[in-house]
Write a protein that holds these residues in place. Sequence first.
Motif, PDB file in Angstrom:
ATOM      1  N   VAL A 184      35.762  42.498  41.737  1.00  0.00           N
ATOM      2  CA  VAL A 184      35.609  43.963  42.218  1.00  0.00           C
ATOM      3  C   VAL A 184      36.276  45.054  41.247  1.00  0.00           C
ATOM      4  O   VAL A 184      37.350  44.442  40.663  1.00  0.00           O
ATOM      5  CB  VAL A 184      36.675  43.898  43.642  1.00  0.00           C
ATOM      6  N   ASN A 185      35.901  45.861  40.982  1.00  0.00           N
ATOM      7  CA  ASN A 185      36.122  46.537  39.740  1.00  0.00           C
ATOM      8  C   ASN A 185      35.695  48.320  39.982  1.00  0.00           C
ATOM      9  O   ASN A 185      34.842  48.492  41.068  1.00  0.00           O
ATOM     10  CB  ASN A 185      35.184  46.127  38.549  1.00  0.00           C
ATOM     11  N   ASN A 186      36.332  49.005  39.169  1.00  0.00           N
ATOM     12  CA  ASN A 186      36.274  50.483  39.561  1.00  0.00           C
ATOM     13  C   ASN A 186      34.981  50.948  38.759  1.00  0.00           C
ATOM     14  O   ASN A 186      34.668  52.351  39.269  1.00  0.00           O
ATOM     15  CB  ASN A 186      37.169  51.202  38.438  1.00  0.00           C
ATOM     16  N   HIS A 187      34.119  50.293  38.329  1.00  0.00           N
ATOM     17  CA  HIS A 187      32.779  50.607  38.149  1.00  0.00           C
ATOM     18  C   HIS A 187      31.887  50.740  39.204  1.00  0.00           C
ATOM     19  O   HIS A 187      30.951  51.513  39.268  1.00  0.00           O
ATOM     20  CB  HIS A 187      32.100  50.049  36.598  1.00  0.00           C
ATOM     21  N   ASP A 188      31.994  49.640  39.951  1.00  0.00           N
ATOM     22  CA  ASP A 188      30.958  49.476  40.967  1.00  0.00           C
ATOM     23  C   ASP A 188      31.232  49.441  42.429  1.00  0.00           C
ATOM     24  O   ASP A 188      30.251  49.914  43.309  1.00  0.00           O
ATOM     25  CB  ASP A 188      30.643  47.667  41.018  1.00  0.00           C
ATOM     26  N   LEU A 189      32.827  49.688  42.497  1.00  0.00           N
ATOM     27  CA  LEU A 189      33.301  50.186  44.112  1.00  0.00           C
ATOM     28  C   LEU A 189      32.826  51.499  44.749  1.00  0.00           C
ATOM     29  O   LEU A 189      32.810  52.379  43.842  1.00  0.00           O
ATOM     30  CB  LEU A 189      34.711  49.981  43.929  1.00  0.00           C
ATOM     31  N   PHE A 190      32.484  51.383  45.749  1.00  0.00           N
ATOM     32  CA  PHE A 190      32.197  52.615  46.281  1.00  0.00           C
ATOM     33  C   PHE A 190      32.571  52.567  47.849  1.00  0.00           C
ATOM     34  O   PHE A 190      32.881  51.472  48.601  1.00  0.00           O
ATOM     35  CB  PHE A 190      30.623  53.023  46.230  1.00  0.00           C
ATOM     36  N   ALA A 219      33.149  45.054  35.358  1.00  0.00           N
ATOM     37  CA  ALA A 219      33.005  43.697  35.790  1.00  0.00           C
ATOM     38  C   ALA A 219      32.832  42.750  34.494  1.00  0.00           C
ATOM     39  O   ALA A 219      31.878  41.802  34.571  1.00  0.00           O
ATOM     40  CB  ALA A 219      31.809  43.326  36.633  1.00  0.00           C
ATOM     41  N   ASP A 220      33.097  43.095  33.313  1.00  0.00           N
ATOM     42  CA  ASP A 220      32.601  42.694  32.081  1.00  0.00           C
ATOM     43  C   ASP A 220      33.420  41.066  32.046  1.00  0.00           C
ATOM     44  O   ASP A 220      32.613  40.334  31.475  1.00  0.00           O
ATOM     45  CB  ASP A 220      33.185  43.321  30.950  1.00  0.00           C
ATOM     46  N   ASN A 221      34.360  40.905  32.389  1.00  0.00           N
ATOM     47  CA  ASN A 221      35.155  39.585  32.314  1.00  0.00           C
ATOM     48  C   ASN A 221      35.707  39.288  33.726  1.00  0.00           C
ATOM     49  O   ASN A 221      36.296  40.124  34.680  1.00  0.00           O
ATOM     50  CB  ASN A 221      36.511  39.853  31.422  1.00  0.00           C
ATOM     51  N   PRO A 222      35.809  38.012  34.008  1.00  0.00           N
ATOM     52  CA  PRO A 222      36.369  37.326  35.094  1.00  0.00           C
ATOM     53  C   PRO A 222      37.722  37.500  35.214  1.00  0.00           C
ATOM     54  O   PRO A 222      38.443  37.301  33.968  1.00  0.00           O
ATOM     55  CB  PRO A 222      35.954  36.038  35.110  1.00  0.00           C
ATOM     56  N   PRO A 223      38.347  38.006  36.239  1.00  0.00           N
ATOM     57  CA  PRO A 223      39.919  37.999  36.204  1.00  0.00           C
ATOM     58  C   PRO A 223      40.738  36.778  35.901  1.00  0.00           C
ATOM     59  O   PRO A 223      40.272  35.859  36.134  1.00  0.00           O
ATOM     60  CB  PRO A 223      40.279  38.766  37.572  1.00  0.00           C
ATOM     61  N   GLY A 224      41.623  37.147  35.495  1.00  0.00           N
ATOM     62  CA  GLY A 224      42.772  35.934  35.395  1.00  0.00           C
ATOM     63  C   GLY A 224      42.597  34.937  34.140  1.00  0.00           C
ATOM     64  O   GLY A 224      43.122  33.715  33.996  1.00  0.00           O
ATOM     65  N   GLY A 225      41.618  35.216  33.085  1.00  0.00           N
ATOM     66  CA  GLY A 225      41.537  34.571  32.287  1.00  0.00           C
ATOM     67  C   GLY A 225      40.475  33.276  32.472  1.00  0.00           C
ATOM     68  O   GLY A 225      40.570  32.294  31.390  1.00  0.00           O
ATOM     69  N   VAL A 226      39.965  33.086  33.578  1.00  0.00           N
ATOM     70  CA  VAL A 226      39.033  32.035  33.711  1.00  0.00           C
ATOM     71  C   VAL A 226      37.738  32.026  33.274  1.00  0.00           C
ATOM     72  O   VAL A 226      37.310  33.093  32.922  1.00  0.00           O
ATOM     73  CB  VAL A 226      39.155  31.645  35.383  1.00  0.00           C
TER      74      VAL A 226
END
Length: 271
Positions: A184-190, A219-226
């Motif tokens: 979930v990210n600020n580029h795609d959220l609406f 959404a370039d990277n998965p959160p939490g470094g996983v």
Amino acid sequence: MKRLLTPLLVLAMITLACSITPAPTTETPVTTEPPVITEPPTVVTEPPVVPNLTCNELSLYLDPALASGYTCETIPESTFEMEMHPQHTKVTLTGYVLADKFFSPQILVFPVQAYSNLLPARVPTVVAELQNLVGGATPAGGGLPFLPTFNAAQVFNAQYLPLPFASGDGIRYLTLFAQYSAPVNNHDLFYTYQGLSSDGLYWISAILPVTHPSLPANADNPPGGVTWEEFSNNYTVYATNMTNQLNAQTADSYTPNLMALDALVGSIALP
């Protein structure tokens, strides 16, 4: 020796007693207060919202703080399998408070019958789902009603709220669409509003980008470094956590304020 009263003295005493007039009784006057005139409460009514945007059958009030202008289009029918839709009205907001997002800020008006004729296995079901929700049903989980159809899935939703508009009823919520397990990210959220006119003739679909400071820019990277694989394997839990996180945020913590977007879609009027 007791002294005896003479008859004349007794008679004089009786006559004197009879001649004494008792003092008049004075009653405390009752003061009557004048009646208190109570003014009826003043009812303050909000002035009616005057539409300042008109496009084909659609009119609404566009707050200049949200966008500085708009374009009005009539989109022709498409029978392309992944983007099938009838001819419809499209309003695109220009000078919107957010730029360079996945979706442009837009409001679409679809004729329900023509849409149902094109997609008889899809559109009537979506219409029935929305009618159940505005009638008081609780969302059953999974995706919420949404048109138009995309070649992507609704990966999560938050801030769900039934909300009427000037010519009908509908729901609003936050979501994003993707073909993979997207963060979930600020580029795609609406913010989207999905509504049905009271006469059942028109479907309203508003798609308006929003952001929140707690979310990553993209959404370039998965959160939490996983790794992507780890993230995808636990995506259901992640989506639930994100729903809870965004539900806990206040309307004014989003950009734009969700209440401003509610006012925008609430002012939509149709013939």
